[in-house]
Design a protein around this motif. Structure first.
Motif, PDB file in Angstrom:
ATOM      1  N   TYR A 148       0.800  -1.221   0.000  1.00  7.80           N
ATOM      2  CA  TYR A 148       0.000   0.000   0.000  1.00  7.80           C
ATOM      3  C   TYR A 148       0.841   1.284   0.000  1.00  7.80           C
ATOM      4  O   TYR A 148       0.699   2.123  -0.881  1.00  7.80           O
ATOM      5  CB  TYR A 148      -0.958  -0.018   1.194  1.00  7.80           C
ATOM      6  N   GLN A 165       3.626   1.107  -2.959  1.00  9.40           N
ATOM      7  CA  GLN A 165       3.126   0.736  -4.290  1.00  9.40           C
ATOM      8  C   GLN A 165       3.974  -0.372  -4.914  1.00  9.40           C
ATOM      9  O   GLN A 165       4.389  -0.308  -6.080  1.00  9.40           O
ATOM     10  CB  GLN A 165       3.103   1.966  -5.210  1.00  9.40           C
ATOM     11  N   HIS A 212      -9.406  -8.214  -1.716  1.00 14.06           N
ATOM     12  CA  HIS A 212      -9.549  -7.719  -3.089  1.00 14.06           C
ATOM     13  C   HIS A 212     -10.671  -6.679  -3.184  1.00 14.06           C
ATOM     14  O   HIS A 212     -11.767  -6.874  -2.697  1.00 14.06           O
ATOM     15  CB  HIS A 212      -9.851  -8.890  -4.018  1.00 14.06           C
ATOM     16  N   LYS A 213     -10.354  -5.553  -3.830  1.00 13.19           N
ATOM     17  CA  LYS A 213     -11.334  -4.502  -4.081  1.00 13.19           C
ATOM     18  C   LYS A 213     -11.440  -4.295  -5.587  1.00 13.19           C
ATOM     19  O   LYS A 213     -10.518  -4.588  -6.340  1.00 13.19           O
ATOM     20  CB  LYS A 213     -10.902  -3.193  -3.411  1.00 13.19           C
ATOM     21  N   GLU A 214     -12.575  -3.771  -6.015  1.00 14.61           N
ATOM     22  CA  GLU A 214     -12.771  -3.528  -7.441  1.00 14.61           C
ATOM     23  C   GLU A 214     -11.713  -2.585  -8.008  1.00 14.61           C
ATOM     24  O   GLU A 214     -11.309  -2.692  -9.158  1.00 14.61           O
ATOM     25  CB  GLU A 214     -14.177  -2.962  -7.675  1.00 14.61           C
ATOM     26  N   SER A 215     -11.273  -1.645  -7.163  1.00 16.73           N
ATOM     27  CA  SER A 215     -10.272  -0.680  -7.636  1.00 16.73           C
ATOM     28  C   SER A 215      -8.934  -1.341  -7.942  1.00 16.73           C
ATOM     29  O   SER A 215      -8.103  -0.780  -8.658  1.00 16.73           O
ATOM     30  CB  SER A 215     -10.074   0.421  -6.583  1.00 16.73           C
ATOM     31  N   ASP A 216      -8.724  -2.551  -7.399  1.00 20.89           N
ATOM     32  CA  ASP A 216      -7.469  -3.265  -7.641  1.00 20.89           C
ATOM     33  C   ASP A 216      -7.528  -4.146  -8.890  1.00 20.89           C
ATOM     34  O   ASP A 216      -6.505  -4.699  -9.303  1.00 20.89           O
ATOM     35  CB  ASP A 216      -7.119  -4.152  -6.448  1.00 20.89           C
ATOM     36  N   SER A 217      -8.718  -4.306  -9.472  1.00 17.49           N
ATOM     37  CA  SER A 217      -8.886  -5.272 -10.566  1.00 17.49           C
ATOM     38  C   SER A 217      -7.919  -5.007 -11.718  1.00 17.49           C
ATOM     39  O   SER A 217      -7.307  -5.941 -12.254  1.00 17.49           O
ATOM     40  CB  SER A 217     -10.322  -5.242 -11.089  1.00 17.49           C
ATOM     41  N   HIS A 218      -7.783  -3.750 -12.099  1.00 20.63           N
ATOM     42  CA  HIS A 218      -6.910  -3.433 -13.234  1.00 20.63           C
ATOM     43  C   HIS A 218      -5.481  -3.873 -12.961  1.00 20.63           C
ATOM     44  O   HIS A 218      -4.841  -4.513 -13.820  1.00 20.63           O
ATOM     45  CB  HIS A 218      -6.948  -1.944 -13.535  1.00 20.63           C
ATOM     46  N   GLN A 219      -4.960  -3.548 -11.772  1.00 27.99           N
ATOM     47  CA  GLN A 219      -3.576  -3.892 -11.475  1.00 27.99           C
ATOM     48  C   GLN A 219      -3.364  -5.401 -11.439  1.00 27.99           C
ATOM     49  O   GLN A 219      -2.352  -5.919 -11.927  1.00 27.99           O
ATOM     50  CB  GLN A 219      -3.155  -3.271 -10.139  1.00 27.99           C
TER      51      GLN A 219
END
Length: 520
Positions: free
Chosen positions: A184, A187, A245-252
């Motif tokens: 976090y 990064q 897991h969060k939706e904001s992490d999906s791309h990464q």
């Protein structure tokens, strides 16, 4: 004797003499990992003397010789107790260019000093609890990430990246707090993913698709080692990802999964290095949220679609329907999707089965990964079903007899290791869409009994997961061989000891009881 001579020169000699004596010591003890207890005090004093030399203005070659001996001595945990101080750690950080004031890596002559300092830090941090605590106090993880950013796009300093990554792996292995900090605050997920992209020289053709050159050269040994260390560090950073897991992490996560797909489709300098590279990729894929694993497969390009159409057109008309899977130019195709990465995972799994040992460490990660992929992604499940459980034509041999992937997996269903047999059975059960009748068709009742008993499905039925309905795949051979009535029939013992259907056995015991009561 070696320690006495080296210690004397380190204390009173000039830089040239110190370099020569330490180089001799290093050459003699390069492969030494066990030391004589009687010389422990001398080794401690030699370590202290080397640190005193390192703070002086000495030539780079002398620094390297000092650090090489220090690395060898740091293999002994007892030697490290008195020399692991904040001041000594700071000396190594300065030599490794880990201080914030060091803005660049321009002097190539300093690279060997940086590498040897990082090697020393790896040993010292791994072997000393005091060094581990000092690493937290000195914010070593942040310094290592800063150094990585300085050299992430520079391929000629792979050794620096490799040992920087190894030290990050050691730190994140020993401290859960550092895992959270890396994930976090620092990064670490995008940073380490970019390191992998650089090691693989990835060229993106779409958001989650990379260009694969099947005729290109393999990775160099340095690139492979760097990639393996990055994969191991990423594993620690993402080890709890499925929980948070969060939706904001999906791309990464999808970017990382796409990089890992690329990793599976390239080779290292040797077969063993390729297997090690792929093994670490499998371990890391197990940490990726299953919803993000859809990028392991991708639609065919226009060129690949044309190739597939040409291949199918060349087949006889009565065979086209049976050829859903086409192998063309090293590309596995199924239902209009590129399945190369899944094919590599399946081949990797079979190789691990064929090894015949270390199943828990070597086999269960890839089996678990394929199971979860199959449960969540229909195209992956259907492709694997086609490869592992094709239409059943051999109905004369027992399911565990033979050399096919199915035979090998069925044999694992009765393995002595509970974890191994559970995951092998679960994989086949998922491929059968958790239908008991389908599983028994491919494995037999005896091999599947353990799984069915654990799930309360001995009498038939299906699991809880919903799957789409597929067409019937029973072959004529299987239809002619399978039972025409109930799959399972309860049996009982007659009074004379012979086996008979349970209903008939109970009726005979009822007659006996009535006869006995009439006699009374």
């Amino acid at each position: 004797m070696d320690e006495e001579r080296a210690l004397y020169i380190v204390r009173v000699g000039e830089a040239g003499a110190i370099e020569r004596v330490l180089r001799d010591y290093s050459d003699k003890h390069r492969a030494t990992f066990k030391f004589e207890p009687t010389d422990e005090d001398k080794r401690k004093k030699l370590c202290e003397g080397i640190f005193k030399v390192l703070i002086k203005d000495i030539p780079t070659t002398c620094q390297v010789s000092c650090l090489e001996v220090l690395r060898i001595l740091s293999r002994d945990k007892k030697v490290l107790v008195p020399v692991t101080t904040k001041e000594n750690m700071q000396i190594l950080l300065r030599l490794a260019k880990l201080n914030e004031s060091d803005d660049s890596l321009e002097k190539v002559s300093e690279f060997p000093v940086i590498v040897e300092s990082l090697k020393c830090l790896c040993n010292i941090v791994f072997n000393s609890q005091m060094a581990q605590q000092l690493s937290l106090e000195l914010n070593l993880a942040a310094k290592l990430c800063n150094l990585l950013r300085k050299c992430k796009d520079r391929k000629f300093i792979n050794d620096i990246k490799c040992f920087d990554l190894r030290l990050l792996f050691v730190l994140s292995l020993l401290h859960t707090d550092i895992r959270s900090q890396l994930r976090y605050e620092l990064q670490g997920l995008p940073l380490l993913t970019q390191i992998l992209e650089s090691a693989f020289s990835i060229k993106w053709t779409d958001e989650y698709e990379s260009a694969i050159d099947h005729n290109g050269p393999p990775l160099s040994p340095q690139e492979t080692d760097c990639a393996i260390e990055a994969l191991k560090a990423l594993f620690n950073v993402t080890v709890d990802s499925w929980k948070v897991h969060k939706e904001s992490d999906s791309h990464q996560f999808r970017v990382m999964a796409a990089v890992l797909r690329h990793c599976l489709l390239i080779a290292g300098p040797t077969e063993d290095k390729t297997e090690e590279l792929h093994s670490n990729a499998v371990n890391l894929l197990s940490n990726v949220p299953v919803s993000c694993l859809d990028v392991l497969i991708c639609p065919l390009t226009h060129e690949e679609t044309a190739q597939e159409a040409t291949t199918l057109d060349e087949l006889p008309s009565d065979k086209t329907a049976e050829k859903e899977t086409v192998l063309k130019n090293n590309t596995m195709v199924y239902n209009g999707m590129n399945m190369e990465a899944i094919h590599v995972l399946l081949s990797f799994m079979e190789k691990r089965i064929d090894k015949g040992s270390s199943y828990r460490e070597g086999l269960t990660p890839v089996l678990s990964l394929l199971t979860e992929c199959s449960r969540a992604h229909r195209n992956i499940r259907k492709y694997l079903k086609d490869q592992v459980l094709p239409p059943l034509r051999d109905v004369t041999n027992r399911p565990e007899v033979g050399s096919t992937v199915r035979n090998k997996l069925v044999r694992l269903m009765t393995h002595v290791d509970l974890g191994v047999k559970q995951i092998a059975a679960e994989f086949l059960f998922v491929l059968c869409k958790e239908r008991v009748d389908s599983l028994l068709k491919y494995t037999g009742y005896g091999n599947a009994a353990g799984l069915l008993a654990a799930r309360g499905l001995l009498a038939g039925g299906r699991g809880d997961t919903w799957y789409s309905e597929d067409e019937d795949t029973d072959t004529e051979e299987y239809r002619s061989a399978k039972p025409r009535e109930e799959l399972l029939k309860p049996m009982g013992l007659k009074p004379d000891g012979t086996i008979t259907p349970l209903e008939e056995a109970l009726s005979q015991y009822s007659v006996i009881e009535e006869t006995s009561s009439d006699t009374d």
